[in-house]
Scaffold this active site. Structure first.
Site, PDB file in Angstrom:
ATOM      1  CD  GLU A 139     -53.799  43.063  -3.986  1.00  0.00           C
ATOM      2  OE1 GLU A 139     -53.270  42.261  -3.189  1.00  0.00           O
ATOM      3  OE2 GLU A 139     -53.794  42.881  -5.232  1.00  0.00           O
TER       4      GLU A 139
ATOM      5  CD  GLU B  53     -55.747  39.059  -5.342  1.00  0.00           C
ATOM      6  OE1 GLU B  53     -55.158  38.530  -6.315  1.00  0.00           O
ATOM      7  OE2 GLU B  53     -56.089  40.254  -5.332  1.00  0.00           O
TER       8      GLU B  53
END
Length: 442
Positions: A280, A184
């Site tokens: 995710e 991320e």
């Protein structure tokens, strides 16, 4: 326009997902999604929308592959690491019906609660944890995401390249494996992310043509930024990640403050032809907490299913967080579920419960189609084709059916060493012979 495989290309693609299983060192103990779908690959449907397909059927409408499963928590705490085990993965396969597991490896010098240290401080422990999960996934015939779980991977480029080189060398031949390069990114410019990804992709492509996932700015909420400026991938098998937490993020439209919904960003990327992967997502809030909102989760699931997006739920752990799937009494051999875990288990219950191997599972040295003279034979070894018999025309195709070369009057040995690492098929034909054979350059 959609890429259609020719009949020969389609049959070859079907074989590639299973052909090389005979040469693998790790043997699956069941027939699972990997045997049925093969290597995952990016492509576009007939409307030009990005999708994920499997090498067993190739890129065609109706053959999209959507796999769903769990993401392990960062490999830092005992409440998480217990499930980084063969028993933990097998229990999730048997009890949750997962098709994919994500191994979210800590990459830096993290050291939480005197638990485990990240790859930067203790690479051997982290590598061993990763190998355990990857090999457990292969044995269970499910997909596995090798995740460089970092928010600042662009500052860890050399370490990442070294890690993925080892992973690709060791496991890049298995159709199970997916490489996630950057978990991320924070508020990092796409150009910076792309520069990092380009370098790591080039290392992986020396050893594997498997699917690669690349993160996008602001915690994987902007895959549309890659439109027209995609990662440099010679195999054209890169997808872009979209992450969301159902209580915090929206799937359509805009926020009251004017920002575009994460789902809208994902849809823009998909409609532009980029393949998107939800590596995710959580049932609660973006900090991992919160009680799952049933309505918001259902709306997100409808969005995901509409676009046939694959996903891994955060998290397969008994961490004290609202999005953790397991109660504290759970063990790697016995799972008790939180509210989040029960919700996710319900979604996973619609996964198939049985799978069928690729139809063209004929073995490494058996041609997919052959009409041949008795005195004619073709073998592949040492990155070369060996043709015994009359001179033939040889055509080499990529996994997606693109013709890479055509050579007339070949007899004896034809070196293919100049081809990049990857999987291909050769069509060998002459006056009374027409043979297609899958092969792999390592």
């Amino acid at each position: 326009m959609m890429k259609h495989l020719s009949k020969i290309a389609l049959l070859s693609a079907m074989a590639l997902g299973s052909t090389f299983a005979l040469a693998q060192d790790i043997t699956p103990t069941r027939v699972g999604p990997v045997s049925q779908y093969g290597q995952l690959m990016t492509g576009k449907n007939s409307q030009g929308q990005g999708r994920i397909y499997g090498s067993c059927e190739g890129v065609k409408d109706g053959a999209e592959v959507q796999v769903r499963g769990m993401s392990l928590y960062w490999s830092l705490m005992p409440q998480a690491v217990e499930f980084w085990s063969e028993e933990g993965v097998s229990t999730m396969v048997n009890d949750m019906n997962i098709q994919i597991v994500r191994a979210a490896m800590a990459t830096g010098n993290e050291d939480w609660n005197n638990g485990y240290q990240g790859y930067g401080s203790d690479p051997n422990t982290q590598m061993n944890l990763m190998k355990t999960v990857v090999e457990a996934a292969i044995k269970n015939d499910i997909y596995v995401i090798i995740d460089w779980h970092s928010h600042n991977a662009n500052e860890q480029t050399e370490a990442s390249k070294n890690f993925f080189k080892q992973m690709a060398q060791t496991y890049g031949k298995y159709d199970n494996v997916i490489f996630e390069l950057f978990n991320e990114p924070t508020d990092i410019a796409w150009g910076t992310i792309k520069n990092y990804a380009d370098q790591v992709v080039s290392v992986i492509r020396e050893y594997s043509d498997n699917l690669i996932l690349v993160g996008t700015p602001k915690w994987d909420q902007n895959p549309q930024v890659a439109i027209g400026n995609e990662v440099n991938d010679p195999k054209k098998n890169t997808a872009y990640t979209l992450h969301y937490y159902a209580n915090s993020h929206c799937w359509s439209g805009t926020y009251d403050w004017g920002g575009t919904c994460e789902g809208t960003n994902g849809e823009q990327a998909i409609n532009a032809g980029l393949s998107v992967f939800v590596s995710e997502w959580g049932t609660g809030t973006a900090d991992g907490g919160g009680t799952p909102d049933q309505g918001r989760n259902q709306s997100w699931q409808e969005y995901i299913n509409k676009h046939k997006l694959s996903w891994a739920n955060w998290s397969a752990s008994k961490i004290s967080e609202g999005t953790a799937a397991f109660e504290g009494s759970s063990t790697k051999n016995s799972l008790q579920y939180t509210a989040s875990g029960n919700l996710v288990k319900g979604y996973l219950a619609t996964n198939p419960t049985s799978y069928t191997k690729c139809a063209a599972n004929n073995g490494n040295e058996t041609p997919i189609f052959v009409k041949t003279d008795l005195n004619f034979n073709v073998t592949f070894s040492g990155n070369a084709l060996h043709i015994a018999g009359a001179p033939m025309t040889v055509e080499i195709y990529s996994l997606k059916g693109d013709k890479l070369m055509a050579i007339d009057n070949v007899s004896g040995t034809l070196s293919l060493a100049k081809l990049p690492v990857g999987k291909y098929f050769a069509r060998i034909h002459g006056k009374s012979t027409n043979m297609v054979r899958a092969f792999q350059i390592k």
